[in-house]
Write a protein that holds these residues in place. Structure first.
Motif, PDB file in Angstrom:
ATOM      1  N   MET A 200     -17.773 -19.302  20.427  1.00  0.00           N
ATOM      2  CA  MET A 200     -18.473 -18.650  19.323  1.00  0.00           C
ATOM      3  C   MET A 200     -19.644 -19.494  18.830  1.00  0.00           C
ATOM      4  N   SER A 201     -19.497 -20.809  18.903  1.00  0.00           N
ATOM      5  CA  SER A 201     -20.560 -21.705  18.426  1.00  0.00           C
ATOM      6  C   SER A 201     -21.572 -22.071  19.509  1.00  0.00           C
ATOM      7  N   THR A 202     -21.348 -21.647  20.758  1.00  0.00           N
ATOM      8  CA  THR A 202     -22.268 -21.964  21.846  1.00  0.00           C
ATOM      9  C   THR A 202     -23.411 -20.953  21.853  1.00  0.00           C
ATOM     10  N   ASP A 203     -24.634 -21.441  22.044  1.00  0.00           N
ATOM     11  CA  ASP A 203     -25.780 -20.522  22.050  1.00  0.00           C
ATOM     12  C   ASP A 203     -25.797 -19.722  23.347  1.00  0.00           C
ATOM     13  N   ASP A 204     -26.527 -18.615  23.326  1.00  0.00           N
ATOM     14  CA  ASP A 204     -26.528 -17.681  24.456  1.00  0.00           C
ATOM     15  C   ASP A 204     -27.076 -18.315  25.724  1.00  0.00           C
ATOM     16  N   GLU A 205     -28.109 -19.123  25.603  1.00  0.00           N
ATOM     17  CA  GLU A 205     -28.716 -19.710  26.792  1.00  0.00           C
ATOM     18  C   GLU A 205     -27.754 -20.658  27.495  1.00  0.00           C
ATOM     19  N   THR A 206     -27.082 -21.494  26.728  1.00  0.00           N
ATOM     20  CA  THR A 206     -26.118 -22.432  27.323  1.00  0.00           C
ATOM     21  C   THR A 206     -24.939 -21.695  27.942  1.00  0.00           C
ATOM     22  N   ILE A 211     -21.847 -19.508  32.934  1.00  0.00           N
ATOM     23  CA  ILE A 211     -21.154 -18.437  33.663  1.00  0.00           C
ATOM     24  C   ILE A 211     -21.976 -17.859  34.803  1.00  0.00           C
ATOM     25  N   TYR A 212     -23.248 -18.151  34.891  1.00  0.00           N
ATOM     26  CA  TYR A 212     -24.087 -17.640  35.973  1.00  0.00           C
ATOM     27  C   TYR A 212     -23.545 -18.189  37.295  1.00  0.00           C
ATOM     28  N   PHE A 216     -23.396  -9.134  36.003  1.00  0.00           N
ATOM     29  CA  PHE A 216     -23.743  -8.709  34.632  1.00  0.00           C
ATOM     30  C   PHE A 216     -23.576  -9.858  33.632  1.00  0.00           C
ATOM     31  N   TRP A 217     -24.044 -11.047  34.019  1.00  0.00           N
ATOM     32  CA  TRP A 217     -23.793 -12.234  33.201  1.00  0.00           C
ATOM     33  C   TRP A 217     -24.469 -12.150  31.843  1.00  0.00           C
ATOM     34  N   ARG A 218     -25.598 -11.466  31.728  1.00  0.00           N
ATOM     35  CA  ARG A 218     -26.266 -11.352  30.424  1.00  0.00           C
ATOM     36  C   ARG A 218     -25.412 -10.530  29.454  1.00  0.00           C
ATOM     37  N   ASN A 219     -24.872  -9.412  29.941  1.00  0.00           N
ATOM     38  CA  ASN A 219     -24.005  -8.609  29.080  1.00  0.00           C
ATOM     39  C   ASN A 219     -22.714  -9.354  28.738  1.00  0.00           C
ATOM     40  N   LYS A 222     -22.949 -11.731  25.777  1.00  0.00           N
ATOM     41  CA  LYS A 222     -22.828 -11.043  24.485  1.00  0.00           C
ATOM     42  C   LYS A 222     -21.375 -10.664  24.203  1.00  0.00           C
ATOM     43  N   PHE A 223     -20.697 -10.120  25.231  1.00  0.00           N
ATOM     44  CA  PHE A 223     -19.311  -9.703  25.025  1.00  0.00           C
ATOM     45  C   PHE A 223     -18.408 -10.885  24.711  1.00  0.00           C
TER      46      PHE A 223
END
Length: 406
Positions: A200-206, A211-212, A216-219, A222-223
Motif C-alpha cells: 500500500m505504501s509502495t509507489d506505482d512505478e516501483t 512485477i513486470y 496486464f501489469w499496469r492494471n 492498481k488492483f
C-alpha cells in the motif's frame, strides 16, 4: 299483608304439590321432544338407505345388461371393473347407515416412491478412466504449476496472515501469465516485502518494476494497491475467509477466490477453473453441453464431479494442459486418453499456422481489459501466454514417451 300471604303460599303443601307437578310435566315434554327429534333423524337415515338400495338395484340391472353385450376379447377387464361397482355401492350404503348424512371424508394415500420426482444424475462416460490416465501422466509432477504455482510462491516462514496475503497476490499475478513469470515476480516482491501495508505504501512505478513482465501489469499495479488498502482497513492486513468477501476485492474473480480458499484457508468452496481446466473439460466431453467461459465450466463441473475431487482437479488439469493437452497442436499421440477423448487428433496444422501468425505481433499488454465495479474481466486468449509451441516440442515428446513406457 302481602309478605304474610307470600310466606303462606310458599309454606303451603298444596303449593309445593303443584310445583312438582309442573316440573314433572316440563320434563315429560322435553323427553317427548327429544324422542320426536330422534325419530325424525332415523326416518331420514332410513330414507337415505332405501334410496341407496334402490340405486344399487338399478345399477345391478344395468350391469347385467351391459355384461351381456360385451365380447369375450375386450370384456374381461370391463367385467372386472363393473363387478366391483355393486360392492362399492353396498359399502357406501353401510357407511351411510352408520354415519347418517354427514359429509364423507376422502383419504389420500401415496404410493412409495410413486409421487417423488426422480432426476437422473448425469455424468460423462469413462470419466473415471480418463481421470486415472491423467493421474498416471501427471505422476511425476514435473509441470511448471507443480514447482511454481500459487502453492509454492509464498514464504512458508512468514506469519499466517502474511502467507495468506502472498497466496492471494500470486493468484492475482498469475492471471494470463506463465507460472515462471509469476514465480519470478513473487520472488522480487518477497524480497521487497510482500505485506498489505508494504504494498500500500509502495509507489506505482516501483511496484510496476517489481512485477513486470506479468500480463496486464499496469492494471495489476492498481488492483494490488487498491486491494492492499481494503485489506488493511477492513481485515487488518489479512484476507477474507469467504468467497463472497474475496470477489469484492479489485482484480479477484471466482477462480482466484476458490483457489485462495483452498490454498490459504484449507477450505474447498468450489473448483478453480482457469483456461486449462476450461479447455480440457470441453475437449474431454466432461460437460453436458459446451461452455463459452471458465465460470460456466465451473458451474457445470460442480453439478456432477464429486466434491472430494474439487481440490485435486485444478492442479491435475493445469499440469496436463501445460505438458500434453496444449492449447494448439496438442500431443494426442502421447495421451493415454486418445481412444476415449472425443476431441482426439482433431487439431489442424493449417489453422495452427494461421492463429500463430495472427497472434505473433501481439503482446499481453495489448489485450483489452474490462472493469466492472472494480472487478477485472479478462478477454481470454489462450495462446498468448502459453509456452511457445515451436520451442522444445521434440524434447517434450521424448520426455512423455519415456514416461509412458515406464
Amino acid at each position: 299483608m302481602c309478605n304474610a300471604v307470600l310466606c303462606f303460599r310458599m309454606t303451603s303443601p298444596y303449593f309445593s304439590q303443584n310445583m312438582s307437578v309442573v316440573t314433572r310435566r316440563a320434563e315429560k315434554v322435553a323427553r317427548c321432544t327429544a324422542a320426536a327429534a330422534l325419530l325424525r333423524s332415523r326416518r331420514r337415515d332410513a330414507d337415505a338407505i332405501s334410496s341407496v338400495a334402490v340405486k344399487v338395484e338399478k345399477e345391478e340391472v344395468r350391469i347385467s345388461q351391459e355384461t351381456a353385450s360385451l365380447t369375450t376379447q375386450d370384456g374381461s377387464h370391463d367385467r372386472l371393473q363393473l363387478a366391483t361397482a355393486p360392492a362399492k355401492l353396498e359399502s357406501d350404503a353401510l357407511w351411510l347407515s352408520s354415519h347418517g348424512r354427514r359429509r364423507r371424508q376422502i383419504k389420500v394415500e401415496y404410493d412409495e416412491g410413486g409421487s417423488a420426482v426422480k432426476t437422473e444424475h448425469w455424468e460423462p462416460p469413462d470419466w473415471k478412466k480418463q481421470l486415472a490416465h491423467i493421474r498416471e501422466m501427471r505422476s511425476s509432477r514435473d509441470a511448471p504449476v507443480d514447482s511454481m504455482g500459487a502453492e509454492k510462491c509464498y514464504d512458508a516462514k512468514a506469519p499466517a496472515n502474511e502467507r495468506r496475503f502472498q497466496v492471494l497476490v500470486s493468484l492475482m499475478l498469475s492471471s494470463q501469465t506463465k507460472d515462471q513469470v509469476t514465480a519470478a515476480a513473487m520472488q522480487r516482491l518477497r524480497e521487497h516485502g510482500c505485506t498489505a501495508e508494504k504494498l500500500m505504501s509502495t509507489d506505482d512505478e516501483t511496484l510496476g518494476k517489481l512485477i513486470y513482465p506479468v500480463g496486464f501489469w499496469r492494471n495489476k499495479v492498481k488492483f494490488l494497491k487498491m486491494t492492499a488498502a481494503m485489506l488493511v482497513k477492513d481485515y487488518g492486513g489479512d484476507i477474507p475467509d469467504s468467497v463472497e468477501g474475496l470477489v469484492r476485492l479489485p482484480g479477484v474473480g471466482p477462480k482466484m477466490a476458490h483457489l485462495a480458499m483452498d490454498i490459504a484457508w484449507d477450505q474447498v468452496s468450489g473448483i478453480g477453473v482457469d483456461t486449462h481446466v476450461h479447455r480440457i473439460s470441453n475437449r474431454l466431453g466432461w460437460l453436458m453441453k459446451p461452455t463459452k467461459n471458465p465460470e460456466a465450466t465451473r458451474k457445470a463441473l460442480q453439478e456432477w464431479l464429486p466434491r472430494d475431487l474439487w481440490s485435486e482437479i485444478n492442479w491435475l488439469l493445469v499440469g496436463f494442459g501445460q505438458q500434453v493437452c496444449l492449447p494448439t497442436n496438442p500431443l494426442c499421440s502421447l495421451c493415454l486418453n486418445q481412444h476415449s477423448c472425443p476431441s482426439s487428433h482433431q487439431s489442424s496444422p493449417a489453422k495452427l499456422l494461421k492463429v500463430q501468425s495472427a497472434l505473433s505481433p501481439c503482446s499481453a499488454s495489448s489485450l483489452q481489459v474490462k472493469t466492472e465495479s472494480g472487478q477485472e474481466t479478462v478477454v481470454y486468449a489462450e495462446t498468448i501466454n502459453e509456452e511457445p509451441q515451436s520451442v522444445n516440442l521434440t524434447t517434450q515428446r521424448r520426455k512423455l514417451k519415456r514416461k509412458v513406457k515406464h
